[in-house]
Design a protein around this motif. Structure first.
Motif, PDB file in Angstrom:
ATOM      1  N   ILE A 179       0.871  -1.176   0.000  1.00 49.70           N
ATOM      2  CA  ILE A 179       0.000   0.000   0.000  1.00 49.70           C
ATOM      3  C   ILE A 179       0.911   1.229   0.000  1.00 49.70           C
ATOM      4  O   ILE A 179       1.628   1.495   0.967  1.00 49.70           O
ATOM      5  CB  ILE A 179      -0.957   0.009   1.227  1.00 49.70           C
ATOM      6  CG1 ILE A 179      -1.795  -1.286   1.275  1.00 49.70           C
ATOM      7  CG2 ILE A 179      -1.867   1.241   1.195  1.00 49.70           C
ATOM      8  CD1 ILE A 179      -2.756  -1.487   0.114  1.00 49.70           C
ATOM      9  N   ASP A 180       0.872   1.936  -1.107  1.00 43.57           N
ATOM     10  CA  ASP A 180       1.749   3.097  -1.320  1.00 43.57           C
ATOM     11  C   ASP A 180       1.012   4.344  -0.815  1.00 43.57           C
ATOM     12  O   ASP A 180       0.092   4.844  -1.462  1.00 43.57           O
ATOM     13  CB  ASP A 180       2.051   3.168  -2.829  1.00 43.57           C
ATOM     14  CG  ASP A 180       2.755   4.450  -3.247  1.00 43.57           C
ATOM     15  OD1 ASP A 180       2.958   5.344  -2.412  1.00 43.57           O
ATOM     16  OD2 ASP A 180       3.087   4.543  -4.449  1.00 43.57           O
ATOM     17  N   GLU A 181       1.435   4.804   0.348  1.00 44.48           N
ATOM     18  CA  GLU A 181       0.720   5.914   1.003  1.00 44.48           C
ATOM     19  C   GLU A 181       1.454   7.244   0.836  1.00 44.48           C
ATOM     20  O   GLU A 181       1.544   8.039   1.771  1.00 44.48           O
ATOM     21  CB  GLU A 181       0.518   5.579   2.488  1.00 44.48           C
ATOM     22  CG  GLU A 181      -0.376   4.356   2.698  1.00 44.48           C
ATOM     23  CD  GLU A 181      -0.729   4.101   4.163  1.00 44.48           C
ATOM     24  OE1 GLU A 181      -0.107   4.714   5.055  1.00 44.48           O
ATOM     25  OE2 GLU A 181      -1.643   3.285   4.406  1.00 44.48           O
ATOM     26  N   SER A 208       8.405  13.272   0.947  1.00 43.26           N
ATOM     27  CA  SER A 208       8.423  14.218  -0.174  1.00 43.26           C
ATOM     28  C   SER A 208       7.229  15.168  -0.205  1.00 43.26           C
ATOM     29  O   SER A 208       7.328  16.248  -0.768  1.00 43.26           O
ATOM     30  CB  SER A 208       8.429  13.456  -1.505  1.00 43.26           C
ATOM     31  OG  SER A 208       9.595  12.705  -1.646  1.00 43.26           O
ATOM     32  N   LYS A 209       6.113  14.740   0.325  1.00 50.78           N
ATOM     33  CA  LYS A 209       4.874  15.510   0.112  1.00 50.78           C
ATOM     34  C   LYS A 209       4.495  16.286   1.379  1.00 50.78           C
ATOM     35  O   LYS A 209       4.744  17.473   1.468  1.00 50.78           O
ATOM     36  CB  LYS A 209       3.739  14.575  -0.311  1.00 50.78           C
ATOM     37  CG  LYS A 209       4.123  13.544  -1.355  1.00 50.78           C
ATOM     38  CD  LYS A 209       4.445  14.161  -2.696  1.00 50.78           C
ATOM     39  CE  LYS A 209       4.901  13.108  -3.699  1.00 50.78           C
ATOM     40  NZ  LYS A 209       5.282  13.664  -4.969  1.00 50.78           N
ATOM     41  N   SER A 210       3.899  15.612   2.360  1.00 46.23           N
ATOM     42  CA  SER A 210       3.415  16.330   3.546  1.00 46.23           C
ATOM     43  C   SER A 210       4.574  16.934   4.350  1.00 46.23           C
ATOM     44  O   SER A 210       4.370  17.894   5.081  1.00 46.23           O
ATOM     45  CB  SER A 210       2.594  15.393   4.429  1.00 46.23           C
ATOM     46  OG  SER A 210       3.368  14.288   4.837  1.00 46.23           O
ATOM     47  N   ALA A 216      15.101  16.060  -0.724  1.00 45.00           N
ATOM     48  CA  ALA A 216      16.018  15.329   0.164  1.00 45.00           C
ATOM     49  C   ALA A 216      16.026  13.841  -0.153  1.00 45.00           C
ATOM     50  O   ALA A 216      16.979  13.139   0.184  1.00 45.00           O
ATOM     51  CB  ALA A 216      15.640  15.545   1.624  1.00 45.00           C
ATOM     52  N   ARG A 217      14.982  13.359  -0.791  1.00 46.42           N
ATOM     53  CA  ARG A 217      14.825  11.952  -1.158  1.00 46.42           C
ATOM     54  C   ARG A 217      14.799  11.058   0.079  1.00 46.42           C
ATOM     55  O   ARG A 217      15.798  10.455   0.478  1.00 46.42           O
ATOM     56  CB  ARG A 217      15.929  11.467  -2.129  1.00 46.42           C
ATOM     57  CG  ARG A 217      16.198  12.365  -3.315  1.00 46.42           C
ATOM     58  CD  ARG A 217      14.950  12.635  -4.142  1.00 46.42           C
ATOM     59  NE  ARG A 217      14.336  11.427  -4.658  1.00 46.42           N
ATOM     60  CZ  ARG A 217      13.051  11.110  -4.435  1.00 46.42           C
ATOM     61  NH1 ARG A 217      12.253  11.897  -3.740  1.00 46.42           N
ATOM     62  NH2 ARG A 217      12.555  10.015  -4.958  1.00 46.42           N
ATOM     63  N   LEU A 218      13.646  10.987   0.710  1.00 45.71           N
ATOM     64  CA  LEU A 218      13.503  10.121   1.886  1.00 45.71           C
ATOM     65  C   LEU A 218      12.140   9.432   1.856  1.00 45.71           C
ATOM     66  O   LEU A 218      11.090  10.088   1.857  1.00 45.71           O
ATOM     67  CB  LEU A 218      13.650  10.943   3.180  1.00 45.71           C
ATOM     68  CG  LEU A 218      13.672  10.125   4.482  1.00 45.71           C
ATOM     69  CD1 LEU A 218      14.867   9.173   4.521  1.00 45.71           C
ATOM     70  CD2 LEU A 218      13.732  11.049   5.700  1.00 45.71           C
TER      71      LEU A 218
HETATM   72  N1  PMP Z   1       4.076   6.908  -4.966  1.00 49.39           N
HETATM   73  C1  PMP Z   1       3.317   7.786  -5.608  1.00 49.39           C
HETATM   74  C2  PMP Z   1       1.879   7.445  -5.800  1.00 49.39           C
HETATM   75  C3  PMP Z   1       3.838   8.970  -6.097  1.00 49.39           C
HETATM   76  O1  PMP Z   1       3.077   9.839  -6.772  1.00 49.39           O
HETATM   77  C4  PMP Z   1       5.218   9.249  -5.880  1.00 49.39           C
HETATM   78  C5  PMP Z   1       5.898  10.507  -6.368  1.00 49.39           C
HETATM   79  N2  PMP Z   1       5.460  11.263  -7.228  1.00 49.39           N
HETATM   80  C6  PMP Z   1       5.971   8.307  -5.206  1.00 49.39           C
HETATM   81  C7  PMP Z   1       5.382   7.148  -4.759  1.00 49.39           C
HETATM   82  C8  PMP Z   1       7.440   8.465  -4.989  1.00 49.39           C
HETATM   83  O2  PMP Z   1       7.794   9.575  -4.294  1.00 49.39           O
HETATM   84  P1  PMP Z   1       9.224   9.751  -3.634  1.00 49.39           P
HETATM   85  O3  PMP Z   1      10.183   8.849  -4.358  1.00 49.39           O
HETATM   86  O4  PMP Z   1       9.537  11.185  -3.780  1.00 49.39           O
HETATM   87  O5  PMP Z   1       9.060   9.321  -2.203  1.00 49.39           O
END
Ligand code: PMP
Length: 354
Positions: A179-181, A208-210, A216-218
């Motif tokens: 599950i990709d949250e 990366s988002k919240s 930074a790539r974490l």
């Molecule tokens: N999963 C989803 C659904 C995404 O949209 C993204 C990035 N756009 C990622 C994973 C990967 O993000 P990150 O490698 O920056 O953690």
């Protein structure tokens, strides 16, 4: 392509990241970045850590793992940090799929899943979404391989309820369910608590988002200690130092400063709802987003035209050149001011094309 490029990669179509403009200053609403800077604490910790760059980073990410285990209420051996969540997703494809264990994911979802499958030579099935872009969970039963579900999904922003996620996990005991949250903090329920109950669940998340740390790539994964051990085997066989020391320190700072993250999420959600309402008033149709973006189309003006006209007006949104998606644009939720500029530009575009 050089004449040396391996046969196995010759037909690989790489993932296309959103544009990162260098020259002209755009309002950038195309890559789901946060419009807010990272936590000051994260930046401070990172700056301090940079003074130790002569040393490799800690392959165990011990300090960050400790902080995160406490934060998420899991054991230290149930969590693994990676270079963005893209890396742990790739590790999961490598660890749990092969020619006898295909990957399954929706036909409209994060575009990287098919690329990870391709590069690892893994067969995959893309399961169609329903016409309203929702996932039919009855399509995900009794699979033998690995299932990848983004929750909320991308680029639709639609979230499954935790009970639906649990049904998928339960119905696939012979498969790892990932599950990709990436966008969970903007309105969906996390499946992290379920890892105690199901040994076939891997939850991935990102800073990366919240947490405003895309650069930074974490990223990280949470799952049973056996799953985490598998993924560590892949990590230590590719790059044990996959998370650099400044990013690791910034991660600790961001977790310590969680109120700042919560506040930013609240602002983004409020702005999303306001912008969605304004777009609806302009005739846009859109999915119900639980993410930091809006996925919308206009019945009278093509998705491509809106994308190009916005670009001319100095605003970048994400347009996908795929038959099912090309009428839509994915618009990252920026600040209130950025969204006001977007609405103004779109009002003009729609007015000119009536
Ligand atoms: N999963 C989803 C659904 C995404 O949209 C993204 C990035 N756009 C990622 C994973 C990967 O993000 P990150 O490698 O920056 O953690």
């Amino acid at each position: 392509m050089s004449r040396f490029f391996s046969e196995k990669y010759k037909s690989l179509v790489p993932y296309t990241p959103g544009e990162q403009p260098k020259g002209m200053k755009y309002i950038k609403l195309n890559t789901n970045e946060s419009p807010f800077p990272p936590s000051k604490k994260a930046v401070e910790y990172a700056a301090r850590e940079a003074e130790k760059y002569q040393l490799y980073s800690d392959p165990e990410c011990a300090e960050l793992v400790n902080a995160a285990a406490q934060f998420f209420g899991v054991e230290k051996d149930e969590i693994l940090f990676t270079n963005g969540s893209d890396e742990i997703l790739n590790f999961a494809f490598m660890a749990y799929c092969d020619k006898d264990h295909p990957a399954y994911f929706p036909n409209i979802t994060y575009g990287f899943y098919s690329v990870f499958a391709e590069i690892n030579n893994i067969p995959y099935t893309e399961i169609p979404l329903k016409s309203d872009f929702t996932i039919d969970i009855s399509d995900y039963e009794g699979k033998k391989g690995a299932i990848f579900i983004a929750n909320p999904n991308a680029p639709t922003g639609i979230a499954l309820a935790l009970s639906e996620v649990e049904r998928i996990i339960k119905a696939n005991t012979q498969s790892v369910v990932v599950i990709d949250e990436a966008y969970v903090d903007f309105g969906a329920e996390s499946a992290v608590p379920l890892i105690k109950k199901y040994d076939n669940l891997l939850v991935t998340q990102t800073f990366s988002k919240s947490r405003s740390m895309a650069g930074a790539r974490l990223g990280f994964g949470i799952g049973s200690k056996e799953l985490i051990r598998d993924l560590n085997t892949i990590k230590y066989s590719t790059n044990p130092y996959n998370v650099n020391r400044t990013t690791m320190a910034a991660g600790v700072g961001a977790l310590e400063d969680n109120d700042y993250t919560l506040e930013n999420c609240k602002r983004i959600i409020a702005t999303r709802e306001r912008a969605a309402k304004a777009l609806r008033e302009l005739g846009f149709e859109m999915t119900e987003s639980s993410a930091n973006f809006i996925f919308a189309r206009h019945p009278k003006v093509s998705g491509e035209k809106i994308y190009l006209d916005l670009k001319n007006a100095g605003i970048l949104v994400r347009h996908f050149n795929k038959p099912d998606l090309c009428e839509y644009n994915r618009i990252t939720v920026g600040t209130d001011e950025q969204m006001d500029a977007l609405i103004l530009a779109i009002t003009e575009i729609i007015g000119e094309n009536k």
